[in-house]
Design a protein around this motif. Structure first.
Motif, PDB file in Angstrom:
ATOM      1  N   VAL A   1      27.907  39.169  45.698  1.00 22.91           N
ATOM      2  CA  VAL A   1      29.048  39.865  46.313  1.00 22.91           C
ATOM      3  C   VAL A   1      29.905  40.543  45.243  1.00 22.91           C
ATOM      4  CG1 VAL A   1      31.192  39.548  47.603  1.00 22.91           C
ATOM      5  CG2 VAL A   1      29.116  38.423  48.389  1.00 22.91           C
ATOM      6  N   GLN A   2      30.092  39.851  44.123  1.00 23.73           N
ATOM      7  CA  GLN A   2      30.873  40.456  43.029  1.00 23.73           C
ATOM      8  C   GLN A   2      30.220  41.751  42.546  1.00 23.73           C
ATOM      9  OE1 GLN A   2      31.114  37.300  40.144  1.00 23.73           O
ATOM     10  NE2 GLN A   2      32.150  35.963  41.609  1.00 23.73           N
TER      11      GLN A   2
ATOM     12  N   THR B   1      28.840  43.981  44.191  1.00 20.50           N
ATOM     13  CA  THR B   1      29.088  45.151  45.040  1.00 20.50           C
ATOM     14  C   THR B   1      30.244  46.002  44.497  1.00 20.50           C
ATOM     15  OG1 THR B   1      30.602  43.954  46.519  1.00 20.50           O
ATOM     16  CG2 THR B   1      28.259  43.983  47.132  1.00 20.50           C
ATOM     17  N   SER B   2      31.090  45.413  43.644  1.00 17.98           N
ATOM     18  CA  SER B   2      32.162  46.220  43.046  1.00 17.98           C
ATOM     19  C   SER B   2      31.577  47.299  42.125  1.00 17.98           C
ATOM     20  CB  SER B   2      33.154  45.338  42.284  1.00 17.98           C
ATOM     21  OG  SER B   2      32.481  44.667  41.244  1.00 17.98           O
TER      22      SER B   2
ATOM     23  N   ALA C   1      30.366  50.222  44.354  1.00 22.35           N
ATOM     24  CA  ALA C   1      31.510  51.038  44.781  1.00 22.35           C
ATOM     25  C   ALA C   1      31.957  51.940  43.638  1.00 22.35           C
ATOM     26  CB  ALA C   1      32.659  50.143  45.248  1.00 22.35           C
TER      27      ALA C   1
ATOM     28  N   ARG D   1      36.323  58.253  52.513  1.00 23.86           N
ATOM     29  CA  ARG D   1      36.880  56.904  52.346  1.00 23.86           C
ATOM     30  C   ARG D   1      38.057  56.918  51.376  1.00 23.86           C
ATOM     31  NH1 ARG D   1      33.007  52.187  49.768  1.00 23.86           N
ATOM     32  NH2 ARG D   1      34.630  50.796  48.950  1.00 23.86           N
TER      33      ARG D   1
ATOM     34  N   GLY E   1      40.428  41.851  47.208  1.00 28.89           N
ATOM     35  CA  GLY E   1      39.097  42.215  46.697  1.00 28.89           C
ATOM     36  C   GLY E   1      39.119  43.566  46.008  1.00 28.89           C
TER      37      GLY E   1
ATOM     38  N   GLY F   1      38.169  44.643  43.133  1.00 34.87           N
ATOM     39  CA  GLY F   1      37.000  45.108  42.378  1.00 34.87           C
ATOM     40  C   GLY F   1      37.414  45.970  41.195  1.00 34.87           C
TER      41      GLY F   1
ATOM     42  N   ASP G   1      40.912  39.547  42.919  1.00 33.03           N
ATOM     43  CA  ASP G   1      39.446  39.464  42.990  1.00 33.03           C
ATOM     44  C   ASP G   1      39.019  38.229  42.210  1.00 33.03           C
ATOM     45  OD1 ASP G   1      36.497  40.205  42.951  1.00 33.03           O
ATOM     46  OD2 ASP G   1      37.297  42.081  43.737  1.00 33.03           O
ATOM     47  N   PHE G   2      37.701  37.979  42.191  1.00 34.81           N
ATOM     48  CA  PHE G   2      37.174  36.875  41.407  1.00 34.81           C
ATOM     49  C   PHE G   2      37.464  37.106  39.909  1.00 34.81           C
ATOM     50  CE2 PHE G   2      34.020  36.523  45.002  1.00 34.81           C
ATOM     51  CZ  PHE G   2      34.284  35.205  45.344  1.00 34.81           C
TER      52      PHE G   2
ATOM     53  N   GLY H   1      41.072  34.740  41.887  1.00 36.11           N
ATOM     54  CA  GLY H   1      40.962  33.616  42.807  1.00 36.11           C
ATOM     55  C   GLY H   1      39.963  33.934  43.890  1.00 36.11           C
ATOM     56  N   ASP H   2      39.845  32.994  44.806  1.00 34.41           N
ATOM     57  CA  ASP H   2      38.879  33.097  45.893  1.00 34.41           C
ATOM     58  C   ASP H   2      39.626  33.341  47.197  1.00 34.41           C
ATOM     59  OD1 ASP H   2      36.977  32.696  47.875  1.00 34.41           O
ATOM     60  OD2 ASP H   2      35.983  31.048  46.792  1.00 34.41           O
ATOM     61  N   LEU H   3      39.355  34.476  47.810  1.00 33.84           N
ATOM     62  CA  LEU H   3      40.063  34.833  49.054  1.00 33.84           C
ATOM     63  C   LEU H   3      39.771  33.842  50.183  1.00 33.84           C
ATOM     64  CD1 LEU H   3      39.527  38.707  48.992  1.00 33.84           C
ATOM     65  CD2 LEU H   3      41.715  37.507  48.717  1.00 33.84           C
TER      66      LEU H   3
ATOM     67  N   GLU I   1      39.144  47.099  51.329  1.00 35.91           N
ATOM     68  CA  GLU I   1      38.103  48.131  51.350  1.00 35.91           C
ATOM     69  C   GLU I   1      36.769  47.429  51.147  1.00 35.91           C
ATOM     70  OE1 GLU I   1      39.472  51.189  48.499  1.00 35.91           O
ATOM     71  OE2 GLU I   1      37.681  52.316  49.093  1.00 35.91           O
ATOM     72  N   CYS I   2      36.020  47.252  52.209  1.00 34.35           N
ATOM     73  CA  CYS I   2      34.724  46.554  52.152  1.00 34.35           C
ATOM     74  C   CYS I   2      34.852  45.168  51.522  1.00 34.35           C
ATOM     75  CB  CYS I   2      33.694  47.377  51.383  1.00 34.35           C
ATOM     76  SG  CYS I   2      33.281  48.897  52.204  1.00 34.35           S
TER      77      CYS I   2
HETATM   78  N1  SAM Z   1      37.737  47.145  47.185  1.00 35.06           N
HETATM   79  C1  SAM Z   1      36.942  47.551  46.047  1.00 35.06           C
HETATM   80  C2  SAM Z   1      36.472  48.975  46.233  1.00 35.06           C
HETATM   81  O1  SAM Z   1      36.514  49.482  47.357  1.00 35.06           O
HETATM   82  O2  SAM Z   1      36.058  49.572  45.244  1.00 35.06           O
HETATM   83  C3  SAM Z   1      35.730  46.634  45.838  1.00 35.06           C
HETATM   84  C4  SAM Z   1      34.811  46.536  47.012  1.00 35.06           C
HETATM   85  S1  SAM Z   1      33.394  45.495  46.702  1.00 35.06           S
HETATM   86  C5  SAM Z   1      32.327  46.130  47.964  1.00 35.06           C
HETATM   87  C6  SAM Z   1      33.870  43.909  47.355  1.00 35.06           C
HETATM   88  C7  SAM Z   1      34.797  43.143  46.432  1.00 35.06           C
HETATM   89  O3  SAM Z   1      35.312  41.997  47.118  1.00 35.06           O
HETATM   90  C8  SAM Z   1      34.113  42.638  45.175  1.00 35.06           C
HETATM   91  O4  SAM Z   1      34.833  43.040  44.044  1.00 35.06           O
HETATM   92  C9  SAM Z   1      34.111  41.124  45.362  1.00 35.06           C
HETATM   93  O5  SAM Z   1      34.172  40.409  44.143  1.00 35.06           O
HETATM   94  C10 SAM Z   1      35.347  40.906  46.215  1.00 35.06           C
HETATM   95  N2  SAM Z   1      35.291  39.657  46.976  1.00 35.06           N
HETATM   96  C11 SAM Z   1      34.404  39.329  47.944  1.00 35.06           C
HETATM   97  N3  SAM Z   1      34.609  38.072  48.374  1.00 35.06           N
HETATM   98  C12 SAM Z   1      35.662  37.597  47.645  1.00 35.06           C
HETATM   99  C13 SAM Z   1      36.337  36.344  47.619  1.00 35.06           C
HETATM  100  N4  SAM Z   1      35.963  35.348  48.398  1.00 35.06           N
HETATM  101  N5  SAM Z   1      37.358  36.191  46.758  1.00 35.06           N
HETATM  102  C14 SAM Z   1      37.743  37.220  45.940  1.00 35.06           C
HETATM  103  N6  SAM Z   1      37.130  38.412  45.928  1.00 35.06           N
HETATM  104  C15 SAM Z   1      36.099  38.605  46.766  1.00 35.06           C
END
Ligand code: SAM
Length: 323
Positions: free
Chosen positions: A10-11, A13-14, A17, A56, A88, A90, A112-113, A157-159, A186-187
């Motif tokens: 999941v990380q 995916t940043s 993007a 977007r 999140g 990213g 974010d993480f 942290g963790d959302l 955003e996603c």
């Molecule tokens: N919002 C940014 C953008 O549009 O460029 C990043 C989008 S990316 C698709 C999803 C982001 O959500 C990643 O950076 C991921 O690490 C973060 N993310 C997903 N689940 C998360 C969680 N449980 N805690 C913190 N961050 C999280």
């Protein structure tokens, strides 16, 4: 272990993007001089992806700017403070795009993480054009995973542990539950189990009287294109956990109304492109890259939606609209 592996995916995916955003920026679709700093191996995306990234980007940047404009006017009159919280975040560069234009929130938080934030903080410090936009009191914290200042905080942290872990950290860094606040996803929420994203949404309704949230997430899992989208992600070990709970335009909007938000509107990216992008912009884009796959674009764009919801009827908030 398996859950940690899926967090790492999941990380990642940043990066996707950021690569899409860099592609659109390099070709001139969008103005983002910072995103190049986060992309080591640039890729040229297909014209319809660039068009989607542009649309977007427009929706998010326009909403951020509207919110900061209306709430800053209000700020002078009532001495309130405005806040932005990017869930999140990213490798999102919006804070720097706004700061470059001298548009600042009273407080701006990105969450974010730690793994992603460490990379982000290091890059910001390495690149003078970004570093100079940081508030003068910025300090690197948490072993390089966080940035702290009165105005801008990058928090790790963790959302999924929002109320337990993220909220106390926000409060510790000056988050004011009475201030007008815009949350952006955003996603991001789409990757969480609905129970986790719902509890973030519930915390906001219960705790922040003047809040708005902008989400941009995937919809329509069931048609052929939707299934393809899901399978492509699944092949990379990724799951859109929120998609089955909120599969349609109506359900992404109604989730807010049924959870106590006073207003909510949703529009898919295809309609947003039709209704919100001025003709002059469309002509400019046509000169950058010819797009002849309009059917494909609309099919793709029907699978992404903006939702804008408010917890208040206050006038300055009502002026913040998607279109
Ligand atoms: N919002 C940014 C953008 O549009 O460029 C990043 C989008 S990316 C698709 C999803 C982001 O959500 C990643 O950076 C991921 O690490 C973060 N993310 C997903 N689940 C998360 C969680 N449980 N805690 C913190 N961050 C999280």
């Amino acid at each position: 272990s398996a859950p940690e592996d899926s967090d790492r995916l999941v990380q990642g995916t940043s990066n996707d993007a950021a690569i899409s955003r860099e592609s659109a920026a390099r070709l001139g679709y969008i103005a983002d001089p910072f995103i190049q700093h986060f992309v080591r191996h640039p890729q040229r995306r297909a014209p319809l992806i660039n068009r989607g990234t542009f649309t977007r980007f427009q929706g998010v940047q326009k909403t951020l700017r509207q919110f900061l404009r209306y709430t800053s006017q209000n700020q002078q009159q009532h001495q309130t403070q405005n806040q932005v919280v990017i869930l999140g975040s990213g490798l999102d560069t919006s804070y720097f795009l706004l700061a470059k234009d001298n548009i600042r929130a009273k407080r701006y938080f990105e969450i974010d993480f730690a793994e992603i934030n460490a990379k982000k903080a290091a890059t910001i410090y390495k690149k003078p054009d970004m570093r100079r936009l940081l508030p003068a009191d910025t300090k690197v914290a948490a072993g390089g995973c966080e940035l702290h200042s009165e105005e801008y905080c990058l928090l790790s942290g963790d959302l999924r542990l929002f109320a337990q872990d993220i909220v106390p950290r926000l409060l510790e860094h000056g988050f004011d539950t009475s201030a007008p606040t815009l949350f952006v996803s955003e996603c991001v929420l789409i990757y969480l189990d609905p129970q986790h994203s719902d509890s973030i949404i519930d915390w906001i309704t219960e705790s922040v009287a003047n809040a708005a949230i902008l989400t941009y997430e995937q919809i329509l899992p069931s048609d052929r294109f939707g299934q393809m989208m899901i399978e492509n992600l699944r092949a990379r070990g990724l799951e859109l956990r929120g998609l089955m709970a909120y599969p349609s335009l109506e359900s992404t909007r109604d989730r807010f109304l049924s959870r106590g938000w006073v207003s909510a509107a949703a529009i898919d990216l295809s309609d947003y492109h039709k209704k919100a992008i001025p003709q002059s912009e469309l002509s400019r884009l046509a000169r950058i890259e010819f797009l002849d796959e309009w059917e494909e674009f609309s099919l793709l764009a029907k699978h992404y939606a903006f939702t804008l919801a408010h917890t208040t009827h206050s006038k300055s908030f009502a002026s913040i609209k998607l279109i």
